[in-house]
Design an enzyme around this catalytic site. Structure first.
Site, PDB file in Angstrom:
ATOM      1  N   ASN A  35      35.873  44.598  47.247  1.00 53.93           N
ATOM      2  CA  ASN A  35      36.659  43.731  46.411  1.00 53.93           C
ATOM      3  C   ASN A  35      37.911  44.509  46.362  1.00 53.93           C
ATOM      4  O   ASN A  35      38.351  45.654  46.513  1.00 53.93           O
ATOM      5  CB  ASN A  35      36.309  43.563  44.997  1.00 53.93           C
ATOM      6  CG  ASN A  35      35.631  44.644  44.169  1.00 53.93           C
ATOM      7  OD1 ASN A  35      35.164  45.506  44.742  1.00 53.93           O
ATOM      8  ND2 ASN A  35      36.106  44.581  43.105  1.00 53.93           N
TER       9      ASN A  35
ATOM     10  N   GLU B  17      41.473  43.793  44.676  1.00 60.67           N
ATOM     11  CA  GLU B  17      42.303  43.196  43.515  1.00 60.67           C
ATOM     12  C   GLU B  17      43.643  43.305  43.502  1.00 60.67           C
ATOM     13  O   GLU B  17      44.214  43.977  44.547  1.00 60.67           O
ATOM     14  CB  GLU B  17      41.786  44.057  42.192  1.00 60.67           C
ATOM     15  CG  GLU B  17      40.331  43.638  41.932  1.00 60.67           C
ATOM     16  CD  GLU B  17      39.749  44.363  40.498  1.00 60.67           C
ATOM     17  OE1 GLU B  17      40.619  45.051  39.979  1.00 60.67           O
ATOM     18  OE2 GLU B  17      38.591  44.141  40.404  1.00 60.67           O
TER      19      GLU B  17
ATOM     20  N   CYS C 178      37.133  38.820  46.335  1.00 56.49           N
ATOM     21  CA  CYS C 178      35.740  39.303  46.045  1.00 56.49           C
ATOM     22  C   CYS C 178      35.338  40.077  47.588  1.00 56.49           C
ATOM     23  O   CYS C 178      35.690  39.619  48.430  1.00 56.49           O
ATOM     24  CB  CYS C 178      34.693  38.374  45.780  1.00 56.49           C
ATOM     25  SG  CYS C 178      34.983  37.664  44.051  1.00 56.49           S
TER      26      CYS C 178
ATOM     27  N   GLU D 181      32.385  39.608  48.971  1.00 59.71           N
ATOM     28  CA  GLU D 181      31.626  38.683  49.719  1.00 59.71           C
ATOM     29  C   GLU D 181      32.711  38.078  50.694  1.00 59.71           C
ATOM     30  O   GLU D 181      32.524  37.770  51.953  1.00 59.71           O
ATOM     31  CB  GLU D 181      30.882  37.913  48.879  1.00 59.71           C
ATOM     32  CG  GLU D 181      29.643  38.600  48.328  1.00 59.71           C
ATOM     33  CD  GLU D 181      30.245  38.772  46.597  1.00 59.71           C
ATOM     34  OE1 GLU D 181      31.224  39.300  46.574  1.00 59.71           O
ATOM     35  OE2 GLU D 181      29.508  38.390  45.697  1.00 59.71           O
TER      36      GLU D 181
ATOM     37  N   CYS E  69      30.279  35.041  42.631  1.00 57.37           N
ATOM     38  CA  CYS E  69      30.919  34.170  42.030  1.00 57.37           C
ATOM     39  C   CYS E  69      30.791  32.868  42.677  1.00 57.37           C
ATOM     40  O   CYS E  69      30.624  32.563  43.866  1.00 57.37           O
ATOM     41  CB  CYS E  69      32.354  34.827  41.661  1.00 57.37           C
ATOM     42  SG  CYS E  69      33.427  34.325  43.215  1.00 57.37           S
TER      43      CYS E  69
ATOM     44  N   CYS F  82      32.851  32.592  46.067  1.00 55.49           N
ATOM     45  CA  CYS F  82      31.947  33.220  47.137  1.00 55.49           C
ATOM     46  C   CYS F  82      30.825  32.187  47.616  1.00 55.49           C
ATOM     47  O   CYS F  82      30.336  32.031  48.752  1.00 55.49           O
ATOM     48  CB  CYS F  82      31.756  34.558  46.701  1.00 55.49           C
ATOM     49  SG  CYS F  82      32.847  35.848  46.707  1.00 55.49           S
TER      50      CYS F  82
HETATM   51  N1  THU Z   1      33.488  40.565  42.431  1.00 52.96           N
HETATM   52  C1  THU Z   1      32.809  40.710  43.598  1.00 52.96           C
HETATM   53  O1  THU Z   1      33.695  41.319  44.471  1.00 52.96           O
HETATM   54  N2  THU Z   1      31.859  39.997  44.123  1.00 52.96           N
HETATM   55  C2  THU Z   1      31.335  39.794  43.024  1.00 52.96           C
HETATM   56  O2  THU Z   1      30.052  39.077  43.272  1.00 52.96           O
HETATM   57  C3  THU Z   1      31.575  39.566  41.612  1.00 52.96           C
HETATM   58  C4  THU Z   1      32.826  39.753  41.397  1.00 52.96           C
HETATM   59  C5  THU Z   1      34.820  41.472  41.995  1.00 52.96           C
HETATM   60  C6  THU Z   1      36.066  40.715  41.671  1.00 52.96           C
HETATM   61  C7  THU Z   1      36.818  41.446  40.798  1.00 52.96           C
HETATM   62  O3  THU Z   1      37.414  42.336  41.587  1.00 52.96           O
HETATM   63  C8  THU Z   1      35.820  42.249  40.219  1.00 52.96           C
HETATM   64  O4  THU Z   1      34.671  42.284  40.835  1.00 52.96           O
HETATM   65  C9  THU Z   1      35.424  41.970  38.524  1.00 52.96           C
HETATM   66  O5  THU Z   1      35.138  40.640  38.755  1.00 52.96           O
END
Ligand code: THU
Length: 160
Positions: free
Chosen positions: A62, A64, A73, A75, A112, A115
């Site tokens: 991920n 941010e 994310c 994925e 999420c 994704c």
């Molecule tokens: N996140 C992912 O990368 N994948 C997931 O399946 C759930 C959430 C990330 C998004 C954000 O950077 C952090 O996790 C918290 O939500």
């Protein structure tokens, strides 16, 4: 009389003793890249590994952003990168592993909604389900046989 439309979904649970070599390898690759996440705001680190039909594996994590909704994310990062570089190679399975930065043990993670819709897109493109492997803190792999198990009543259902 009102009619009910019901969809039953399930995940398979594999304790470590029952992991296949291929699944274990993909989970390890996802775990190895979670520390490379750029997650200074949530401190929730996610690694993703995508196995393609030609045997290649792509990984990502991920990323941010100070403007929170801009973040991506793991994925979607791995799917975009892999599909951008191997547009004609079918994705077979996607493994995701997560950890809160301050914790020693892993966190359970499921994709999420954005994704899930993205995984659905590549199932449509290749006309084939993509397995989704999620590791929990008990070192069990939770396996969805395809996005239909995580996103019932998804958008393409309404059009078929
Ligand atoms: N996140 C992912 O990368 N994948 C997931 O399946 C759930 C959430 C990330 C998004 C954000 O950077 C952090 O996790 C918290 O939500």
């Amino acid at each position: 009389m009102t009619k009910k439309i019901e969809i039953k979904v399930s995940l398979q649970v594999f304790p470590k003793s029952e992991w296949t070599a291929e699944d274990g390898d993909l989970i390890t690759k996802a775990e190895q890249v979670l520390e490379n996440a750029h997650a200074p705001y949530s401190n929730f680190l996610v690694g993703a590994a995508l196995l393609l039909e030609n045997g290649e594996t792509f990984v990502a994590n991920n990323q941010e952003n100070v403007s929170f909704p801009v973040g991506v994310c793991a994925e979607r990062a791995v799917l975009s990168y892999a599909m951008g570089n191997r547009p004609n190679v079918r994705p077979v399975k996607l493994a995701i592993v997560a950890k809160r930065r301050q914790d020693a043990q892993l966190a359970t993670v499921t994709p999420c909604g954005l994704c899930r819709q993205t995984i659905n897109e590549y199932e449509i493109k290749f006309g084939h389900p993509i397995e989704i492997l999620m590791l929990n803190p008990a070192q069990e792999i939770l396996k969805a046989s395809g996005i239909d198990q995580l996103l019932p009543f998804r958008f393409n259902d309404l059009n078929s």
